[in-house]
Design an enzyme around this catalytic site. Structure first.
Site, PDB file in Angstrom:
ATOM      1  N   ASP A 133      28.529   1.353  15.954  1.00 39.07           N
ATOM      2  CA  ASP A 133      29.587  -0.466  15.704  1.00 39.07           C
ATOM      3  C   ASP A 133      28.342  -0.678  16.478  1.00 39.07           C
ATOM      4  O   ASP A 133      27.931  -0.886  18.082  1.00 39.07           O
ATOM      5  CB  ASP A 133      30.740  -0.200  16.887  1.00 39.07           C
ATOM      6  CG  ASP A 133      31.377  -1.182  17.334  1.00 39.07           C
ATOM      7  OD1 ASP A 133      31.274  -2.190  16.116  1.00 39.07           O
ATOM      8  OD2 ASP A 133      31.786  -1.902  18.085  1.00 39.07           O
ATOM      9  N   GLU A 138      30.076   0.664  11.387  1.00 44.48           N
ATOM     10  CA  GLU A 138      30.542  -0.093  11.101  1.00 44.48           C
ATOM     11  C   GLU A 138      29.957  -1.141   9.978  1.00 44.48           C
ATOM     12  O   GLU A 138      28.652  -1.792  11.065  1.00 44.48           O
ATOM     13  CB  GLU A 138      31.041  -0.794  12.426  1.00 44.48           C
ATOM     14  CG  GLU A 138      32.468  -2.106  11.716  1.00 44.48           C
ATOM     15  CD  GLU A 138      33.489  -1.501  12.705  1.00 44.48           C
ATOM     16  OE1 GLU A 138      33.501  -3.405  13.342  1.00 44.48           O
ATOM     17  OE2 GLU A 138      33.441  -0.940  14.167  1.00 44.48           O
ATOM     18  N   ASP A 170      33.584  -0.494  23.183  1.00 47.18           N
ATOM     19  CA  ASP A 170      32.482  -1.069  21.943  1.00 47.18           C
ATOM     20  C   ASP A 170      33.139   1.457  21.672  1.00 47.18           C
ATOM     21  O   ASP A 170      31.923   1.149  20.228  1.00 47.18           O
ATOM     22  CB  ASP A 170      31.467  -1.178  22.357  1.00 47.18           C
ATOM     23  CG  ASP A 170      31.991  -3.161  22.098  1.00 47.18           C
ATOM     24  OD1 ASP A 170      31.464  -3.803  21.497  1.00 47.18           O
ATOM     25  OD2 ASP A 170      32.033  -2.936  23.642  1.00 47.18           O
TER      26      ASP A 170
END
Length: 183
Positions: free
Chosen positions: A11, A71, A144
């Site tokens: 991410d 992502e 996260d």
């Protein structure tokens, strides 16, 4: 056919980069690790990009992932934030490409849908589902890391059927699929 592989999920972010690693044995997932790279204390954006690149290479060299799931940036109103996020994603991808690890991008809604069945799920819902799926004892303070782990799990669920994601096997593949980003 190879029945074991390692998936690194990322991410990307310029404040916190979350990442998670799973091992796939046959049709089963095993949790290996999740963590985050804290970048808040650095003011220099270029230094942050360098640290993201170096940490991603370090993860690749340590865990030898067979594939990376990342992502994709989502479209927001703040152009500066999107630019910074795109750069963070780009250097993480460059790190993977430099080690010739195939990369697949997933939209945030696609990742949430794969984990929870709801493309509009909250970070907390995604984290709780991952905790259940992977039998995690606890969740990190910041989510996260679970977002990075979610990208890896999404990739596991979507193995062999890339829909709504882009797949790169190296620089040539990236250039071929993104002619407008080059030059």
């Amino acid at each position: 056919m190879r029945t074991e592989k390692i998936i690194l999920g990322i991410d990307p972010g310029t404040t916190i980069m979350g990442f998670g690693i799973i091992k796939v044995v046959g049709k089963q997932m095993e949790f290996i690790q999740m963590n985050e790279l804290q970048l808040k204390k650095y003011d220099d954006h270029y230094l942050k990009l360098k640290l993201i690149f170096e940490r991603t290479v370090e993860l690749i060299d340590t865990y030898h992932p067979d594939e990376i799931a990342i992502e994709a940036p989502f479209f927001g109103k703040n152009v500066q934030s999107m630019l910074k996020l795109g750069r963070a994603q780009g250097v993480a991808m460059a790190a993977g490409l430099s080690r010739e690890v195939p990369i697949t991008e997933y939209l945030p809604k696609k990742i949430k849908m794969a984990i929870t069945g709801n493309g509009n799920a909250s970070k907390e819902q995604v984290a709780l589902m991952l905790k259940s799926l992977l039998k995690l004892k606890s969740l990190p303070k910041n989510l996260d890391a679970t977002d990075g782990l979610a990208a890896a799990v999404c990739h596991f669920y979507n193995s062999g059927k890339v829909i709504g994601g882009k797949n790169y096997t190296g620089w040539a593949s990236f250039v071929k699929q993104n002619p407008k980003k080059i030059g």
